[in-house]
Design a protein around this motif. Structure first.
Motif, PDB file in Angstrom:
ATOM      1  N   LEU A   1     -33.380  12.185 -16.336  1.00 57.88           N
ATOM      2  CA  LEU A   1     -32.786  13.256 -15.532  1.00 57.88           C
ATOM      3  C   LEU A   1     -31.969  14.201 -16.412  1.00 57.88           C
ATOM      4  O   LEU A   1     -32.049  15.426 -16.264  1.00 57.88           O
ATOM      5  N   LEU A   2     -31.218  13.642 -17.325  1.00 60.86           N
ATOM      6  CA  LEU A   2     -30.438  14.479 -18.245  1.00 60.86           C
ATOM      7  C   LEU A   2     -31.355  15.316 -19.128  1.00 60.86           C
ATOM      8  O   LEU A   2     -31.118  16.515 -19.331  1.00 60.86           O
ATOM      9  N   GLY A   3     -32.404  14.699 -19.653  1.00 60.81           N
ATOM     10  CA  GLY A   3     -33.364  15.446 -20.480  1.00 60.81           C
ATOM     11  C   GLY A   3     -34.062  16.529 -19.684  1.00 60.81           C
ATOM     12  O   GLY A   3     -34.273  17.647 -20.182  1.00 60.81           O
ATOM     13  N   ALA A   4     -34.447  16.231 -18.446  1.00 59.99           N
ATOM     14  CA  ALA A   4     -35.100  17.226 -17.602  1.00 59.99           C
ATOM     15  C   ALA A   4     -34.164  18.388 -17.320  1.00 59.99           C
ATOM     16  O   ALA A   4     -34.587  19.553 -17.313  1.00 59.99           O
ATOM     17  N   LEU A   5     -32.885  18.091 -17.125  1.00 54.91           N
ATOM     18  CA  LEU A   5     -31.908  19.155 -16.891  1.00 54.91           C
ATOM     19  C   LEU A   5     -31.768  20.052 -18.117  1.00 54.91           C
ATOM     20  O   LEU A   5     -31.707  21.278 -17.997  1.00 54.91           O
ATOM     21  N   VAL A   6     -31.766  19.445 -19.299  1.00 53.69           N
ATOM     22  CA  VAL A   6     -31.663  20.226 -20.541  1.00 53.69           C
ATOM     23  C   VAL A   6     -32.881  21.136 -20.694  1.00 53.69           C
ATOM     24  O   VAL A   6     -32.758  22.323 -21.036  1.00 53.69           O
ATOM     25  N   PHE A   7     -34.070  20.598 -20.435  1.00 51.91           N
ATOM     26  CA  PHE A   7     -35.274  21.417 -20.551  1.00 51.91           C
ATOM     27  C   PHE A   7     -35.326  22.489 -19.473  1.00 51.91           C
ATOM     28  O   PHE A   7     -35.832  23.585 -19.711  1.00 51.91           O
ATOM     29  N   LEU A   8     -34.824  22.180 -18.285  1.00 48.39           N
ATOM     30  CA  LEU A   8     -34.819  23.157 -17.213  1.00 48.39           C
ATOM     31  C   LEU A   8     -33.894  24.328 -17.542  1.00 48.39           C
ATOM     32  O   LEU A   8     -34.248  25.487 -17.326  1.00 48.39           O
ATOM     33  N   VAL A   9     -32.724  24.028 -18.091  1.00 47.63           N
ATOM     34  CA  VAL A   9     -31.792  25.082 -18.488  1.00 47.63           C
ATOM     35  C   VAL A   9     -32.385  25.907 -19.631  1.00 47.63           C
ATOM     36  O   VAL A   9     -32.191  27.122 -19.707  1.00 47.63           O
ATOM     37  N   GLY A  10     -33.160  25.250 -20.504  1.00 49.23           N
ATOM     38  CA  GLY A  10     -33.787  25.951 -21.628  1.00 49.23           C
ATOM     39  C   GLY A  10     -35.002  26.760 -21.240  1.00 49.23           C
ATOM     40  O   GLY A  10     -35.605  27.419 -22.088  1.00 49.23           O
TER      41      GLY A  10
ATOM     42  N   HIS B   1     -37.908  25.542 -19.851  1.00 48.44           N
ATOM     43  CA  HIS B   1     -39.159  24.792 -19.969  1.00 48.44           C
ATOM     44  C   HIS B   1     -39.386  23.986 -18.690  1.00 48.44           C
ATOM     45  O   HIS B   1     -39.222  22.766 -18.659  1.00 48.44           O
ATOM     46  N   GLU B   2     -39.786  24.694 -17.631  1.00 48.70           N
ATOM     47  CA  GLU B   2     -39.927  24.035 -16.333  1.00 48.70           C
ATOM     48  C   GLU B   2     -41.004  22.965 -16.341  1.00 48.70           C
ATOM     49  O   GLU B   2     -40.856  21.905 -15.715  1.00 48.70           O
ATOM     50  N   GLY B   3     -42.115  23.197 -17.022  1.00 48.48           N
ATOM     51  CA  GLY B   3     -43.211  22.227 -17.064  1.00 48.48           C
ATOM     52  C   GLY B   3     -42.793  20.926 -17.722  1.00 48.48           C
ATOM     53  O   GLY B   3     -43.089  19.830 -17.221  1.00 48.48           O
ATOM     54  N   THR B   4     -42.083  21.041 -18.838  1.00 54.32           N
ATOM     55  CA  THR B   4     -41.604  19.846 -19.535  1.00 54.32           C
ATOM     56  C   THR B   4     -40.564  19.112 -18.694  1.00 54.32           C
ATOM     57  O   THR B   4     -40.561  17.878 -18.638  1.00 54.32           O
ATOM     58  N   ALA B   5     -39.696  19.871 -18.038  1.00 50.43           N
ATOM     59  CA  ALA B   5     -38.675  19.259 -17.182  1.00 50.43           C
ATOM     60  C   ALA B   5     -39.323  18.495 -16.035  1.00 50.43           C
ATOM     61  O   ALA B   5     -38.905  17.385 -15.690  1.00 50.43           O
ATOM     62  N   ARG B   6     -40.374  19.082 -15.459  1.00 52.26           N
ATOM     63  CA  ARG B   6     -41.069  18.427 -14.357  1.00 52.26           C
ATOM     64  C   ARG B   6     -41.748  17.132 -14.832  1.00 52.26           C
ATOM     65  O   ARG B   6     -41.675  16.103 -14.174  1.00 52.26           O
ATOM     66  N   LYS B   7     -42.393  17.185 -15.992  1.00 54.45           N
ATOM     67  CA  LYS B   7     -43.056  15.992 -16.533  1.00 54.45           C
ATOM     68  C   LYS B   7     -42.040  14.908 -16.883  1.00 54.45           C
ATOM     69  O   LYS B   7     -42.275  13.724 -16.640  1.00 54.45           O
ATOM     70  N   LEU B   8     -40.924  15.295 -17.460  1.00 57.21           N
ATOM     71  CA  LEU B   8     -39.893  14.326 -17.814  1.00 57.21           C
ATOM     72  C   LEU B   8     -39.255  13.721 -16.567  1.00 57.21           C
ATOM     73  O   LEU B   8     -38.954  12.529 -16.529  1.00 57.21           O
ATOM     74  N   GLY B   9     -39.052  14.522 -15.545  1.00 58.23           N
ATOM     75  CA  GLY B   9     -38.527  13.992 -14.290  1.00 58.23           C
ATOM     76  C   GLY B   9     -39.491  13.007 -13.648  1.00 58.23           C
ATOM     77  O   GLY B   9     -39.076  11.953 -13.147  1.00 58.23           O
ATOM     78  N   ALA B  10     -40.771  13.328 -13.668  1.00 53.53           N
ATOM     79  CA  ALA B  10     -41.778  12.407 -13.117  1.00 53.53           C
ATOM     80  C   ALA B  10     -41.833  11.114 -13.926  1.00 53.53           C
ATOM     81  O   ALA B  10     -41.944  10.021 -13.362  1.00 53.53           O
ATOM     82  N   ALA B  11     -41.729  11.225 -15.244  1.00 55.17           N
ATOM     83  CA  ALA B  11     -41.726  10.027 -16.088  1.00 55.17           C
ATOM     84  C   ALA B  11     -40.502   9.165 -15.800  1.00 55.17           C
ATOM     85  O   ALA B  11     -40.585   7.928 -15.797  1.00 55.17           O
TER      86      ALA B  11
END
Length: 160
Positions: A30-39, A41-51
């Protein structure tokens, strides 16, 4: 009836054991997805959240399954094994540690990867997690089997 009670106590402990890695993995993802979302990178954030969701749910399911298996094995164990804490703990540790280790090795060696493909830090985590889970289950094997002090037994007289 004894089998169901042991399995119930095993599932309760397995839920607690599975909740710790589920919370850690879910929180980190969740923390990593938030970092990517702020940066941006919505696709990466979505994949990391799903993982993270898959890892958390998988950890909880594995904890419940290992707890149920430990309860069932301890219910089927001879009374002589249950009366000896070292043997009872070894049985519980093997019931949880071996499948968890096999699952970890299988996860790391899929495809063209081998265990030598990973750095020593990965090995430290991969070998310490099953060990810790096995030790926790071994330490609480008396609680699961219903033979620890303070656990109600079938032969105990009813309290007034």
């Amino acid at each position: 009836m004894k089998v169901l009670e042991n399995v119930r106590r095993g599932v309760r402990l397995g839920t607690i054991v599975g909740a710790w890695p589920a919370g850690v993995l879910g929180g980190l993802c969740l923390l990593g997805a938030l970092v990517f979302l702020v940066g941006g990178h919505e696709g990466t954030a979505r994949k990391l959240g799903a993982a993270g969701v898959v890892a958390a749910l998988g950890s909880m399911a594995l904890g419940v399954a290992l707890g149920a298996a430990t309860g069932a094995v301890l219910a089927a164990a001879p009374r002589a094994v249950l009366k000896r804490p070292p043997l009872r703990g070894l049985l519980a540790a093997l019931t949880t540690g071996v499948p968890l280790t096999v699952l970890g090795v299988a996860a790391l060696t899929e495809g063209e990867y081998t265990l030598a493909s990973y750095p020593p830090s990965s090995h430290a985590v991969m070998w310490s997690v099953p060990l810790v889970v096995a030790l926790v289950m071994a330490a609480h094997s008396g609680d699961i089997a219903g033979v620890a002090p303070g656990t109600p037994r079938e032969t105990a007289p009813p309290t007034p």
